[in-house]
Motif scaffolding. Sequence first.
Motif, PDB file in Angstrom:
ATOM      1  N   TRP A 116       0.847  -1.206   0.000  1.00 46.54           N
ATOM      2  CA  TRP A 116       0.000   0.000   0.000  1.00 46.54           C
ATOM      3  C   TRP A 116       0.880   1.252   0.000  1.00 46.54           C
ATOM      4  CZ3 TRP A 116      -4.503   1.425  -1.427  1.00 46.54           C
ATOM      5  CH2 TRP A 116      -5.088   2.610  -0.951  1.00 46.54           C
ATOM      6  N   GLY A 117       1.950   1.239   0.765  1.00 47.58           N
ATOM      7  CA  GLY A 117       2.868   2.375   0.785  1.00 47.58           C
ATOM      8  C   GLY A 117       3.468   2.649  -0.578  1.00 47.58           C
ATOM      9  N   LYS A 118       3.787   1.594  -1.318  1.00 45.41           N
ATOM     10  CA  LYS A 118       4.352   1.767  -2.660  1.00 45.41           C
ATOM     11  C   LYS A 118       3.325   2.360  -3.642  1.00 45.41           C
ATOM     12  CE  LYS A 118       8.022  -1.687  -2.434  1.00 45.41           C
ATOM     13  NZ  LYS A 118       9.120  -0.727  -2.619  1.00 45.41           N
ATOM     14  N   ILE A 119       2.077   1.955  -3.489  1.00 42.90           N
ATOM     15  CA  ILE A 119       1.016   2.535  -4.339  1.00 42.90           C
ATOM     16  C   ILE A 119       0.886   4.031  -4.059  1.00 42.90           C
ATOM     17  CG2 ILE A 119      -1.482   2.526  -4.816  1.00 42.90           C
ATOM     18  CD1 ILE A 119      -0.081   0.029  -5.916  1.00 42.90           C
ATOM     19  N   ILE A 120       0.874   4.389  -2.784  1.00 41.63           N
ATOM     20  CA  ILE A 120       0.739   5.795  -2.405  1.00 41.63           C
ATOM     21  C   ILE A 120       1.960   6.590  -2.858  1.00 41.63           C
ATOM     22  CG2 ILE A 120       0.487   7.401  -0.464  1.00 41.63           C
ATOM     23  CD1 ILE A 120      -2.021   5.667  -1.147  1.00 41.63           C
ATOM     24  N   ASP A 121       3.158   6.063  -2.613  1.00 43.23           N
ATOM     25  CA  ASP A 121       4.393   6.766  -2.992  1.00 43.23           C
ATOM     26  C   ASP A 121       4.417   7.086  -4.484  1.00 43.23           C
ATOM     27  OD1 ASP A 121       5.216   6.548  -0.383  1.00 43.23           O
ATOM     28  OD2 ASP A 121       6.631   4.908  -0.752  1.00 43.23           O
ATOM     29  N   PHE A 122       4.025   6.115  -5.301  1.00 38.42           N
ATOM     30  CA  PHE A 122       4.030   6.306  -6.754  1.00 38.42           C
ATOM     31  C   PHE A 122       3.111   7.456  -7.154  1.00 38.42           C
ATOM     32  CE2 PHE A 122       1.972   5.473 -10.850  1.00 38.42           C
ATOM     33  CZ  PHE A 122       3.067   5.412 -11.691  1.00 38.42           C
ATOM     34  N   HIS A 123       1.907   7.462  -6.620  1.00 41.18           N
ATOM     35  CA  HIS A 123       0.950   8.497  -7.009  1.00 41.18           C
ATOM     36  C   HIS A 123       1.301   9.860  -6.415  1.00 41.18           C
ATOM     37  CE1 HIS A 123      -1.352   4.866  -8.059  1.00 41.18           C
ATOM     38  NE2 HIS A 123      -1.814   5.642  -9.017  1.00 41.18           N
ATOM     39  N   GLU A 124       1.900   9.844  -5.244  1.00 38.59           N
ATOM     40  CA  GLU A 124       2.299  11.122  -4.637  1.00 38.59           C
ATOM     41  C   GLU A 124       3.379  11.812  -5.469  1.00 38.59           C
ATOM     42  OE1 GLU A 124       3.318  12.807  -0.212  1.00 38.59           O
ATOM     43  OE2 GLU A 124       4.138  10.850  -0.768  1.00 38.59           O
ATOM     44  N   GLN A 125       4.262  11.031  -6.085  1.00 32.77           N
ATOM     45  CA  GLN A 125       5.287  11.627  -6.947  1.00 32.77           C
ATOM     46  C   GLN A 125       4.663  12.291  -8.175  1.00 32.77           C
ATOM     47  OE1 GLN A 125       8.120   8.578  -7.920  1.00 32.77           O
ATOM     48  NE2 GLN A 125       8.879   8.415  -5.824  1.00 32.77           N
ATOM     49  N   LEU A 126       3.556  11.740  -8.639  1.00 32.82           N
ATOM     50  CA  LEU A 126       2.882  12.321  -9.799  1.00 32.82           C
ATOM     51  C   LEU A 126       2.180  13.629  -9.452  1.00 32.82           C
ATOM     52  CD1 LEU A 126       1.171   9.180 -11.379  1.00 32.82           C
ATOM     53  CD2 LEU A 126       3.322  10.250 -12.064  1.00 32.82           C
ATOM     54  N   LYS A 127       1.611  13.673  -8.254  1.00 34.96           N
ATOM     55  CA  LYS A 127       0.836  14.850  -7.873  1.00 34.96           C
ATOM     56  C   LYS A 127       0.900  15.025  -6.352  1.00 34.96           C
ATOM     57  CE  LYS A 127      -2.835  16.051 -10.216  1.00 34.96           C
ATOM     58  NZ  LYS A 127      -4.185  16.298 -10.725  1.00 34.96           N
ATOM     59  N   PRO A 128       1.844  15.796  -5.849  1.00 34.16           N
ATOM     60  CA  PRO A 128       1.933  16.019  -4.401  1.00 34.16           C
ATOM     61  C   PRO A 128       0.660  16.704  -3.881  1.00 34.16           C
ATOM     62  CG  PRO A 128       3.945  16.741  -5.502  1.00 34.16           C
ATOM     63  CD  PRO A 128       2.926  16.460  -6.574  1.00 34.16           C
ATOM     64  N   LYS A 129       0.063  16.087  -2.874  1.00 31.05           N
ATOM     65  CA  LYS A 129      -1.156  16.636  -2.260  1.00 31.05           C
ATOM     66  C   LYS A 129      -1.153  16.285  -0.775  1.00 31.05           C
ATOM     67  CE  LYS A 129      -3.765  18.115  -5.813  1.00 31.05           C
ATOM     68  NZ  LYS A 129      -5.017  18.817  -5.914  1.00 31.05           N
ATOM     69  N   LYS A 130      -1.957  16.991  -0.007  1.00 31.86           N
ATOM     70  CA  LYS A 130      -2.030  16.739   1.432  1.00 31.86           C
ATOM     71  C   LYS A 130      -2.669  15.398   1.756  1.00 31.86           C
ATOM     72  CE  LYS A 130      -2.204  21.600   2.765  1.00 31.86           C
ATOM     73  NZ  LYS A 130      -3.009  22.675   3.345  1.00 31.86           N
ATOM     74  N   TYR A 131      -3.563  14.929   0.895  1.00 37.80           N
ATOM     75  CA  TYR A 131      -4.301  13.714   1.247  1.00 37.80           C
ATOM     76  C   TYR A 131      -3.445  12.454   1.255  1.00 37.80           C
ATOM     77  CZ  TYR A 131      -4.962  13.608  -3.913  1.00 37.80           C
ATOM     78  OH  TYR A 131      -4.785  13.627  -5.272  1.00 37.80           O
ATOM     79  N   TRP A 132      -2.255  12.479   0.649  1.00 40.31           N
ATOM     80  CA  TRP A 132      -1.442  11.264   0.596  1.00 40.31           C
ATOM     81  C   TRP A 132      -1.054  10.770   1.988  1.00 40.31           C
ATOM     82  CZ3 TRP A 132      -2.494   8.995  -3.497  1.00 40.31           C
ATOM     83  CH2 TRP A 132      -2.558   9.649  -4.728  1.00 40.31           C
ATOM     84  N   ASP A 133      -0.730  11.696   2.885  1.00 43.15           N
ATOM     85  CA  ASP A 133      -0.365  11.280   4.248  1.00 43.15           C
ATOM     86  C   ASP A 133      -1.521  10.565   4.927  1.00 43.15           C
ATOM     87  OD1 ASP A 133       2.247  12.144   4.171  1.00 43.15           O
ATOM     88  OD2 ASP A 133       1.788  14.127   5.005  1.00 43.15           O
ATOM     89  N   SER A 134      -2.735  11.075   4.743  1.00 45.44           N
ATOM     90  CA  SER A 134      -3.913  10.437   5.350  1.00 45.44           C
ATOM     91  C   SER A 134      -4.146   9.056   4.749  1.00 45.44           C
ATOM     92  CB  SER A 134      -5.153  11.305   5.143  1.00 45.44           C
ATOM     93  OG  SER A 134      -4.987  12.549   5.767  1.00 45.44           O
ATOM     94  N   LEU A 135      -3.974   8.931   3.449  1.00 43.56           N
ATOM     95  CA  LEU A 135      -4.165   7.639   2.793  1.00 43.56           C
ATOM     96  C   LEU A 135      -3.083   6.641   3.206  1.00 43.56           C
ATOM     97  CD1 LEU A 135      -5.127   8.924  -0.759  1.00 43.56           C
ATOM     98  CD2 LEU A 135      -6.617   7.664   0.800  1.00 43.56           C
ATOM     99  N   ARG A 136      -1.865   7.134   3.384  1.00 49.58           N
ATOM    100  CA  ARG A 136      -0.758   6.265   3.792  1.00 49.58           C
ATOM    101  C   ARG A 136      -0.995   5.707   5.196  1.00 49.58           C
ATOM    102  NH1 ARG A 136       2.776   9.454   2.499  1.00 49.58           N
ATOM    103  NH2 ARG A 136       3.613   8.555   0.594  1.00 49.58           N
ATOM    104  N   GLN A 137      -1.650   6.475   6.041  1.00 48.58           N
ATOM    105  CA  GLN A 137      -1.839   6.075   7.434  1.00 48.58           C
ATOM    106  C   GLN A 137      -3.077   5.200   7.670  1.00 48.58           C
ATOM    107  OE1 GLN A 137      -1.621   9.678   9.791  1.00 48.58           O
ATOM    108  NE2 GLN A 137       0.257  10.289   8.746  1.00 48.58           N
ATOM    109  N   LEU A 138      -3.820   4.905   6.639  1.00 47.82           N
ATOM    110  CA  LEU A 138      -4.969   4.016   6.817  1.00 47.82           C
ATOM    111  C   LEU A 138      -4.511   2.665   7.371  1.00 47.82           C
ATOM    112  CD1 LEU A 138      -6.986   4.727   3.543  1.00 47.82           C
ATOM    113  CD2 LEU A 138      -7.631   5.364   5.872  1.00 47.82           C
TER     114      LEU A 138
END
Length: 198
Positions: free
Chosen positions: A26-48
């Motif tokens: 799950w962390g790798k999925i989030i990391d990949f998309h965060e590199q494409l578009k940095p946003k605040k919601y990535w931290d919340s999604l990573r912590q699920l």
Amino acid sequence: MNYSEDKSWEHFESVFNAKLPVKEAWGKIIDFHEQLKPKKYWDSLRQLEVEPEQEEIKEWMADIVTLSPIPKGIAALWIGITKIYDEEDKKELYAIYLSGAKSYDKDYIDWAVKSTYKSDENFGILDVLNQMDEIIKKDKDDYSFLDWILPLAYCALTLDEIIRTKSMNKQHFLKNNPKLFVTVGFDEGDFVNLTSIE
């Protein structure tokens, strides 16, 4: 850089095929998309909390096949991702459901609509999916993209790990059939073939 469905799918497939623990995947999925578009919601999604829900999903699946045994001749199980309307809370919620069919095709999902096995109590509400939905709903620009890849990635990664490693009592599933193919996905949409139950 913008999202690309093809690149997102290719990355998801590579993570899925690596058979990593769900938290790491799950962390790798989030990391990949965060590199494409940095946003605040990535931290919340990573912590699920993606691991604790696995026990509930495992019990939900076991309850279904115990109360409604899978009949002889079922070749594959379909775990559909859908939304249902909650009358009490007056809102749509993500849910998964389990059905089975006598035919199977790894490349096309037509077999899933020909279900001959379905339990009366076969819908399960997944807290992580609904928390995810609330987080990404706040960003209307990205919602339609993330609402596709993230729920499918989460369901595929967590269900595959349950089948592979979570001491699932496979005998509940295999009473009448020596092997069951398993696929998860959206009705009339994208899908992922999981590790089979055997």
